[in-house]
Design a protein around this motif. Structure first.
Motif, PDB file in Angstrom:
ATOM      1  N   ASP A 163       0.818  -1.217   0.000  1.00 38.81           N
ATOM      2  CA  ASP A 163       0.000   0.000   0.000  1.00 38.81           C
ATOM      3  C   ASP A 163       0.856   1.273   0.000  1.00 38.81           C
ATOM      4  OD1 ASP A 163      -2.348  -1.524   0.045  1.00 38.81           O
ATOM      5  OD2 ASP A 163      -2.345  -1.611   2.235  1.00 38.81           O
ATOM      6  N   GLY A 164       1.932   1.252  -0.775  1.00 39.29           N
ATOM      7  CA  GLY A 164       2.788   2.422  -0.897  1.00 39.29           C
ATOM      8  C   GLY A 164       3.813   2.588   0.207  1.00 39.29           C
ATOM      9  N   VAL A 165       3.793   1.688   1.203  1.00 40.11           N
ATOM     10  CA  VAL A 165       4.703   1.794   2.345  1.00 40.11           C
ATOM     11  C   VAL A 165       5.848   0.785   2.219  1.00 40.11           C
ATOM     12  CG1 VAL A 165       4.927   1.653   4.853  1.00 40.11           C
ATOM     13  CG2 VAL A 165       2.829   2.564   3.838  1.00 40.11           C
ATOM     14  N   VAL A 166       7.074   1.287   2.234  1.00 40.23           N
ATOM     15  CA  VAL A 166       8.264   0.432   2.222  1.00 40.23           C
ATOM     16  C   VAL A 166       8.698   0.196   3.663  1.00 40.23           C
ATOM     17  CG1 VAL A 166      10.672   0.211   1.504  1.00 40.23           C
ATOM     18  CG2 VAL A 166       9.026   1.340  -0.006  1.00 40.23           C
ATOM     19  N   SER A 167       8.829  -1.068   4.058  1.00 41.56           N
ATOM     20  CA  SER A 167       9.327  -1.398   5.396  1.00 41.56           C
ATOM     21  C   SER A 167      10.753  -1.897   5.286  1.00 41.56           C
ATOM     22  CB  SER A 167       8.452  -2.477   6.050  1.00 41.56           C
ATOM     23  OG  SER A 167       7.147  -1.979   6.279  1.00 41.56           O
ATOM     24  N   VAL A 168      11.624  -1.369   6.154  1.00 38.79           N
ATOM     25  CA  VAL A 168      13.027  -1.781   6.140  1.00 38.79           C
ATOM     26  C   VAL A 168      13.451  -2.198   7.548  1.00 38.79           C
ATOM     27  CG1 VAL A 168      13.663  -0.334   4.169  1.00 38.79           C
ATOM     28  CG2 VAL A 168      13.817   0.602   6.493  1.00 38.79           C
ATOM     29  N   LEU A 169      14.522  -2.977   7.594  1.00 40.84           N
ATOM     30  CA  LEU A 169      15.086  -3.450   8.863  1.00 40.84           C
ATOM     31  C   LEU A 169      16.408  -2.740   9.088  1.00 40.84           C
ATOM     32  CD1 LEU A 169      15.172  -5.557  11.239  1.00 40.84           C
ATOM     33  CD2 LEU A 169      16.377  -7.065   9.656  1.00 40.84           C
ATOM     34  N   LEU A 170      16.580  -2.121  10.265  1.00 41.48           N
ATOM     35  CA  LEU A 170      17.822  -1.441  10.611  1.00 41.48           C
ATOM     36  C   LEU A 170      18.644  -2.327  11.538  1.00 41.48           C
ATOM     37  CD1 LEU A 170      16.499   2.182  11.279  1.00 41.48           C
ATOM     38  CD2 LEU A 170      17.402   1.227   9.155  1.00 41.48           C
ATOM     39  N   GLN A 171      19.949  -2.441  11.233  1.00 41.18           N
ATOM     40  CA  GLN A 171      20.824  -3.307  12.017  1.00 41.18           C
ATOM     41  C   GLN A 171      22.075  -2.540  12.448  1.00 41.18           C
ATOM     42  OE1 GLN A 171      21.360  -6.418   9.020  1.00 41.18           O
ATOM     43  NE2 GLN A 171      20.021  -7.768  10.176  1.00 41.18           N
ATOM     44  N   GLY A 172      22.816  -3.134  13.381  1.00 44.57           N
ATOM     45  CA  GLY A 172      24.070  -2.533  13.823  1.00 44.57           C
ATOM     46  C   GLY A 172      23.851  -1.186  14.478  1.00 44.57           C
ATOM     47  N   ALA A 173      24.698  -0.200  14.123  1.00 45.22           N
ATOM     48  CA  ALA A 173      24.615   1.129  14.720  1.00 45.22           C
ATOM     49  C   ALA A 173      23.290   1.811  14.422  1.00 45.22           C
ATOM     50  CB  ALA A 173      25.778   2.001  14.233  1.00 45.22           C
ATOM     51  N   CYS A 174      22.646   1.411  13.326  1.00 45.24           N
ATOM     52  CA  CYS A 174      21.369   2.038  12.945  1.00 45.24           C
ATOM     53  C   CYS A 174      20.229   1.628  13.868  1.00 45.24           C
ATOM     54  CB  CYS A 174      20.993   1.660  11.515  1.00 45.24           C
ATOM     55  SG  CYS A 174      22.198   2.188  10.299  1.00 45.24           S
ATOM     56  N   SER A 175      20.360   0.476  14.486  1.00 40.08           N
ATOM     57  CA  SER A 175      19.285  -0.033  15.329  1.00 40.08           C
ATOM     58  C   SER A 175      19.170   0.803  16.596  1.00 40.08           C
ATOM     59  CB  SER A 175      19.556  -1.502  15.691  1.00 40.08           C
ATOM     60  OG  SER A 175      18.504  -2.031  16.459  1.00 40.08           O
ATOM     61  N   GLY A 176      18.006   1.382  16.817  1.00 42.16           N
ATOM     62  CA  GLY A 176      17.780   2.175  18.017  1.00 42.16           C
ATOM     63  C   GLY A 176      18.378   3.567  17.969  1.00 42.16           C
ATOM     64  N   CYS A 177      18.819   4.008  16.781  1.00 43.37           N
ATOM     65  CA  CYS A 177      19.458   5.317  16.662  1.00 43.37           C
ATOM     66  C   CYS A 177      18.452   6.380  16.231  1.00 43.37           C
ATOM     67  CB  CYS A 177      20.596   5.246  15.639  1.00 43.37           C
ATOM     68  SG  CYS A 177      21.354   6.823  15.278  1.00 43.37           S
ATOM     69  N   PRO A 178      18.240   7.423  17.041  1.00 44.60           N
ATOM     70  CA  PRO A 178      17.275   8.470  16.683  1.00 44.60           C
ATOM     71  C   PRO A 178      17.621   9.147  15.353  1.00 44.60           C
ATOM     72  CG  PRO A 178      17.933   8.664  18.986  1.00 44.60           C
ATOM     73  CD  PRO A 178      18.842   7.653  18.365  1.00 44.60           C
ATOM     74  N   SER A 179      18.927   9.421  15.131  1.00 49.42           N
ATOM     75  CA  SER A 179      19.301  10.115  13.900  1.00 49.42           C
ATOM     76  C   SER A 179      19.102   9.235  12.675  1.00 49.42           C
ATOM     77  CB  SER A 179      20.754  10.605  13.961  1.00 49.42           C
ATOM     78  OG  SER A 179      21.654   9.525  13.985  1.00 49.42           O
ATOM     79  N   SER A 180      19.139   7.916  12.857  1.00 52.17           N
ATOM     80  CA  SER A 180      18.889   7.017  11.734  1.00 52.17           C
ATOM     81  C   SER A 180      17.464   7.163  11.233  1.00 52.17           C
ATOM     82  CB  SER A 180      19.132   5.554  12.141  1.00 52.17           C
ATOM     83  OG  SER A 180      20.493   5.306  12.334  1.00 52.17           O
ATOM     84  N   LEU A 181      16.541   7.349  12.168  1.00 52.62           N
ATOM     85  CA  LEU A 181      15.138   7.513  11.785  1.00 52.62           C
ATOM     86  C   LEU A 181      14.920   8.843  11.067  1.00 52.62           C
ATOM     87  CD1 LEU A 181      13.406   6.098  14.995  1.00 52.62           C
ATOM     88  CD2 LEU A 181      13.843   4.941  12.824  1.00 52.62           C
ATOM     89  N   VAL A 182      15.664   9.886  11.487  1.00 46.42           N
ATOM     90  CA  VAL A 182      15.588  11.170  10.801  1.00 46.42           C
ATOM     91  C   VAL A 182      16.134  11.032   9.388  1.00 46.42           C
ATOM     92  CG1 VAL A 182      16.415  13.556  10.779  1.00 46.42           C
ATOM     93  CG2 VAL A 182      15.754  12.491  12.949  1.00 46.42           C
ATOM     94  N   THR A 183      17.298  10.374   9.279  1.00 47.65           N
ATOM     95  CA  THR A 183      17.906  10.136   7.963  1.00 47.65           C
ATOM     96  C   THR A 183      16.971   9.330   7.084  1.00 47.65           C
ATOM     97  OG1 THR A 183      20.115  10.158   8.930  1.00 47.65           O
ATOM     98  CG2 THR A 183      19.903   9.143   6.767  1.00 47.65           C
ATOM     99  N   LEU A 184      16.325   8.355   7.707  1.00 44.31           N
ATOM    100  CA  LEU A 184      15.393   7.497   6.972  1.00 44.31           C
ATOM    101  C   LEU A 184      14.296   8.340   6.336  1.00 44.31           C
ATOM    102  CD1 LEU A 184      14.774   4.297   6.700  1.00 44.31           C
ATOM    103  CD2 LEU A 184      12.978   4.793   8.346  1.00 44.31           C
ATOM    104  N   LYS A 185      13.728   9.246   7.124  1.00 46.02           N
ATOM    105  CA  LYS A 185      12.610  10.054   6.646  1.00 46.02           C
ATOM    106  C   LYS A 185      13.069  11.120   5.646  1.00 46.02           C
ATOM    107  CE  LYS A 185       8.931   8.354   8.524  1.00 46.02           C
ATOM    108  NZ  LYS A 185       7.878   7.800   7.650  1.00 46.02           N
ATOM    109  N   GLN A 186      14.144  11.828   5.999  1.00 40.32           N
ATOM    110  CA  GLN A 186      14.571  12.950   5.165  1.00 40.32           C
ATOM    111  C   GLN A 186      15.331  12.507   3.922  1.00 40.32           C
ATOM    112  OE1 GLN A 186      16.779  15.576   7.722  1.00 40.32           O
ATOM    113  NE2 GLN A 186      14.960  16.312   8.783  1.00 40.32           N
ATOM    114  N   GLY A 187      16.140  11.467   4.072  1.00 39.56           N
ATOM    115  CA  GLY A 187      16.993  11.060   2.966  1.00 39.56           C
ATOM    116  C   GLY A 187      16.443   9.911   2.149  1.00 39.56           C
ATOM    117  N   ILE A 188      16.304   8.754   2.791  1.00 45.25           N
ATOM    118  CA  ILE A 188      15.921   7.540   2.069  1.00 45.25           C
ATOM    119  C   ILE A 188      14.501   7.642   1.534  1.00 45.25           C
ATOM    120  CG2 ILE A 188      15.659   5.038   2.240  1.00 45.25           C
ATOM    121  CD1 ILE A 188      17.734   5.164   4.543  1.00 45.25           C
TER     122      ILE A 188
END
Length: 207
Positions: A163-188
């Motif tokens: 339904d238009g939503v891409v789900s991804v799995l974050l591992q390593g340093a990305c897991s539990g990282c607040p800035s990773s979620l920001v990068t996810l939204k703004q960049g990816i």
């Protein structure tokens, strides 16, 4: 007649900060594992990684991610890197110098089973136009996102598209990282929406 003894190269190890303040990357001059191995639970580590198992014996180690020539360690919140970094660094250096097993051979079979189940799920779920969209999403993630994320001590894996939503799995340093979620939204998310109009948003969950 003189016999020559083969001298081992000394193990060098340095640390790199990651976007996740709770994760630190320990980089060596030795290939540790050609692939990605993420251990967020002691039970999985006990089965497949002697190095991760011993790291989990430290009370401040919350997660261990091993890939190529580095180990990303995620710490518990109530500890400071100033107090524990040198201990972890010394342990990893000593462990690598001892030539003990990093990842058990059986881990390859485990990964293959996981990937086979994932392919089967994707094969059933994605056909026709949707199958082409998923192939393009995965290609963009593999080409543009993964290399950058690996440089920060982490990994990202495609999980699903619905339904238009891409789900991804974050591992390593990305897991539990607040800035990773920001990068996810703004960049990816921004990149995927620009390149593939069918994508409406990107959501992540942690390994």
């Amino acid at each position: 007649m003189e016999t020559q003894t083969k001298t081992k190269n000394p193990v060098l190890l340095y640390t790199e900060r990651t976007p996740n303040p709770e994760a630190l990357k320990f980089v060596t001059n030795t290939m540790l594992y050609r692939g990605t191995a993420d251990f967020q639970e002691v039970e999985l580590a006990n089965e497949y990684s002697p190095l991760a198992t011993e790291l989990f014996e430290f009370p401040y180690v919350k997660g261990v991610y091993i890939s190529n020539n580095f180990v990303t360690v995620t710490k518990e919140l109530n500890y400071s890197w100033d107090d524990i970094m040198l201990k972890i660094k010394a342990f990893i250096k000593s462990y690598v110098e001892s030539d003990k097993a990093i990842i058990n051979e059986s881990f390859e079979a485990y990964i293959q089973e996981q990937e086979a189940a994932k392919r089967e799920k994707e094969g059933i779920a994605y056909t026709g136009d949707e199958g082409e969209i998923v192939a393009r999403i995965k290609d963009l993630i593999d080409t543009y996102v993964k290399p950058a994320v690996a440089g920060d001590g982490g990994n990202i894996e495609f999980e699903s598209f619905e339904d238009g939503v891409v789900s991804v799995l974050l591992q390593g340093a990305c897991s539990g990282c607040p800035s990773s979620l920001v990068t996810l939204k703004q960049g990816i998310e921004g990149m995927l929406k620009r390149m593939i109009p069918e994508v409406q948003s990107v959501e992540a969950h942690m390994d």
